[in-house]
Design an enzyme around this catalytic site. Structure first.
Site: not given
Ligand code: AGP
Length: 604
Positions: A27, A100, A484
């Site tokens: 995470r 949070g 990234e």
């Molecule tokens: C993708 O490689 C990313 N780590 C990130 O952009 C991700 O797609 C984005 O945070 C959205 O996440 P989700 O699909 O769980 O909503």
């Protein structure tokens, strides 16, 4: 984002907490800590800056015994990454872990300081610990103290509270950040997601928004936002296999790239049989006059691709927007609009907030395309189309993206039926989808060529990605992947846009990656490629051989398997994923947990 684990058991829980934290590492985090309480005994706390490994080493040197404990991986929001800011936070006998952001923490801090509480950290979380302690001092039991505390908090939280004076109890609260209760035999657990607890249980209860729960060894009791007792039944985990294992692969990301043929086959299962698409689960979409899609990051790129499909194949107007923009602007709701959210995790704060806003402003029909059953997005939408990619651990999304595209193609067909999509076209799409897992296998065979090519990117500081039409979002996704995990600055452009500015960037130092299937735009794309060639740019083109690209000069063409142009965006994603992966490996970055990033962004 922060990861939480807690346990109330008869056995020692320190190792269970540590394993849970390791399984939540994906995470993203910058420090880790735990606190364990021996029955009737004192609470001991251990925190370390950096990886869970550092906490494990500290624990090996100072073993802590006890059956009640909480643990946390922190992704800094308020206060720099440091041991003092790591969780659990303490106020006398109270220990708190929190995921949070408490938005009114400054005013609460002032009030608490006036009452004599001393702060040891710069975090927003510490106010929770002191608030609970102050209610305890006024004579509230732990559960009531947490209930009273949450009424003073503004913002998002998933929290677990332990109290030295209430051994064998944990109190948890959820508002905005997910928490699951895991049930063992004579023991209970709590975590931010199921993966953390799979080694100890397969049975989970999902807390809902506003819930508070009292967790004890033999029971758990849940109260809703009005403090009324509510049922949150246990369900068997739907996570099919234990995804917390890299198997033969060096990184989760590579494992997940290679899982794509199976993930796509799973996503199609029951929805594509004997050449027929079975889309009944999507209900009747014949009244839909407009589609609005909302998502973030990679999921937004899937949405962008779908816009090309939904308008050109189904003939339905489609608008796409980044969730964090949608949620803060006044938009117009067209009549009979379908609101689609896309999210791997189903817990992305911006996407969830956008969904809630959309419902408030009048969207009547909402569909979530999501990978996590039981996630907030799925529960709060009218319909869900699950992507069945299996747990995705690598922060860089791979199999979630390609399965989202498959789901979006199914949605396109469902929308197109009875409109401009002919039966013949639907049959062709079904055939192309049936063939897709095999095409992905073939694309994966490019791995060693791409590994060799990756060497040429390792010393670069910038890269451009080009595509046209439905391949433009694929170029965007390729650039995001490279950014990234390899930290190379990369930008994507619709190739026709080059001449409007970015062409100025082209020189012999600039690598340009192009996705070039043999589609109706390939001749236009060839002209754009010539514009780059004329300026000495270093071109790497992933192309269908039938496209007949000019290979003269500073150009490397890597042939991609021939495929139906409608599904080509999915196929051309694979080499771009492999490219970013190998560049990152060569650069020695933390591929699965790139710096500063979190897998699921549950705060704003
Ligand atoms: C993708 O490689 C990313 N780590 C990130 O952009 C991700 O797609 C984005 O945070 C959205 O996440 P989700 O699909 O769980 O909503």
């Amino acid at each position: 984002m922060c990861g939480i684990v807690g346990a109330v058991a008869q056995r020692d829980v320190a190792d269970i907490l540590l394993t849970g934290l390791q399984r939540l590492e994906y995470r993203g985090y910058d420090s880790a800590g735990l606190a364990v309480q021996a029955s009737q005994g004192q609470v001991q706390r251990l925190r370390r800056l950096g990886k869970v490994e550092a906490l494990a080493e500290a624990l090996a040197q100072t073993p802590i015994q006890g059956g009640t404990g909480i643990a946390h991986t922190r992704w800094a929001t308020h206060g720099q990454p440091s041991e003092a800011n790591a969780h659990p936070h303490q106020s006398g006998p109270i220990m708190v872990v929190h995921n949070g952001i408490i938005e009114n923490h400054s005013e609460l801090r002032q009030q608490l300081q006036q009452q004599g509480f001393e702060f040891q950290s710069q975090t927003d979380t510490e106010v929770i610990a002191h608030l609970i302690a102050s209610f305890r001092q006024q004579g509230h039991a732990l559960l009531q103290a947490v209930m009273a505390t949450r009424k003073q908090l503004t913002g998002a939280y998933g929290m677990v509270v332990m109290d030295e004076q209430s051994p064998e109890q944990l109190v948890v609260a959820r508002s905005g950040s997910p928490l699951v209760i895991g049930a063992g035999i004579g023991e209970h657990f709590i975590a931010s997601d199921q993966l953390a607890l799979l080694p100890v249980t397969q049975r989970f209860a999902f807390l809902e928004e506003g819930d508070v729960a009292l967790i004890e060894r033999r029971s758990y009791q849940v109260f809703d936002s009005q403090d009324q007792v509510v049922e949150r039944p246990l369900v068997e985990s739907t996570v099919e296999h234990d995804a917390g294992d890299k198997g033969q692969f060096r990184h989760y990301m590579l494992k997940e790239i290679y899982e794509q043929p199976q993930a796509i086959a799973n996503t199609l299962e029951g929805r594509l049989e004997n050449g027929q698409l079975n889309l009944e689960a999507l209900g009747d979409l014949s009244q839909v006059e407009q589609v609005q899609i909302i998502a973030c990051g990679t999921s937004y790129h899937a949405a962008m691709t779908a816009r090309y499909w939904i308008e050109s194949l189904a003939g339905v107007p489609c608008n796409v927007e980044i969730a964090s923009e949608f949620r803060y602007r006044r938009s117009v709701v067209r009549p009979s609009s379908l609101l689609v959210t896309i999210s791997q995790s189903g817990e992305t704060a911006d996407t969830l907030a956008a969904l809630r806003l959309a419902k408030d402003i009048g969207y009547q029909q909402t569909l979530a395309i999501c990978n996590v059953p039981g996630s907030s997005l799925v529960r709060e939408s009218d319909m869900a189309l699950m992507t069945r990619a299996g747990a995705e651990i690598g922060v860089a999304s791979t199999k979630a993206f390609t399965t989202q595209l498959v789901a979006l193609m199914l949605l396109t067909v469902a929308l197109g039926r009875g409109r401009q999509l002919s039966t013949e076209q639907e049959k062709d799409i079904a055939a192309a989808l049936a063939h897709l897992p095999a095409l992905i296998e073939k694309s994966l065979a490019m791995n060693s060529d791409i590994e060799a090519l990756a060497q040429r990117f390792a010393e670069k500081h910038h890269a451009l990605f080009l595509g046209r039409g439905s391949q433009y979002p694929i170029a965007m996704e390729g650039a995001l992947k490279l950014k990234e995990i390899s930290y190379i600055h990369a930008e994507a452009y619709a190739a026709g846009e080059l001449k409007h500015g970015p062409l100025a960037l082209i020189d012999a130092e600039m690598p340009i990656v192009v996705v070039a299937p043999n589609n109706e735009l390939v001749e236009k794309l060839k002209s754009n490629i010539e514009e780059v060639r004329a300026r000495g740019g270093e071109l790497f083109i992933f192309a269908d051989e039938a496209a007949g690209l000019n290979t003269e000069g500073n150009v490397m063409v890597l042939p991609v398997v021939h495929c139906d142009n409608r599904i080509a965006p999915i196929v051309y994603t694979i080499p771009l994923q492999l490219l970013s992966y190998h560049v990152a490996v060569i650069k020695g970055t933390d591929v699965d947990q790139p710096r500063n990033l979190a897998k699921s962004v549950t705060v704003e």
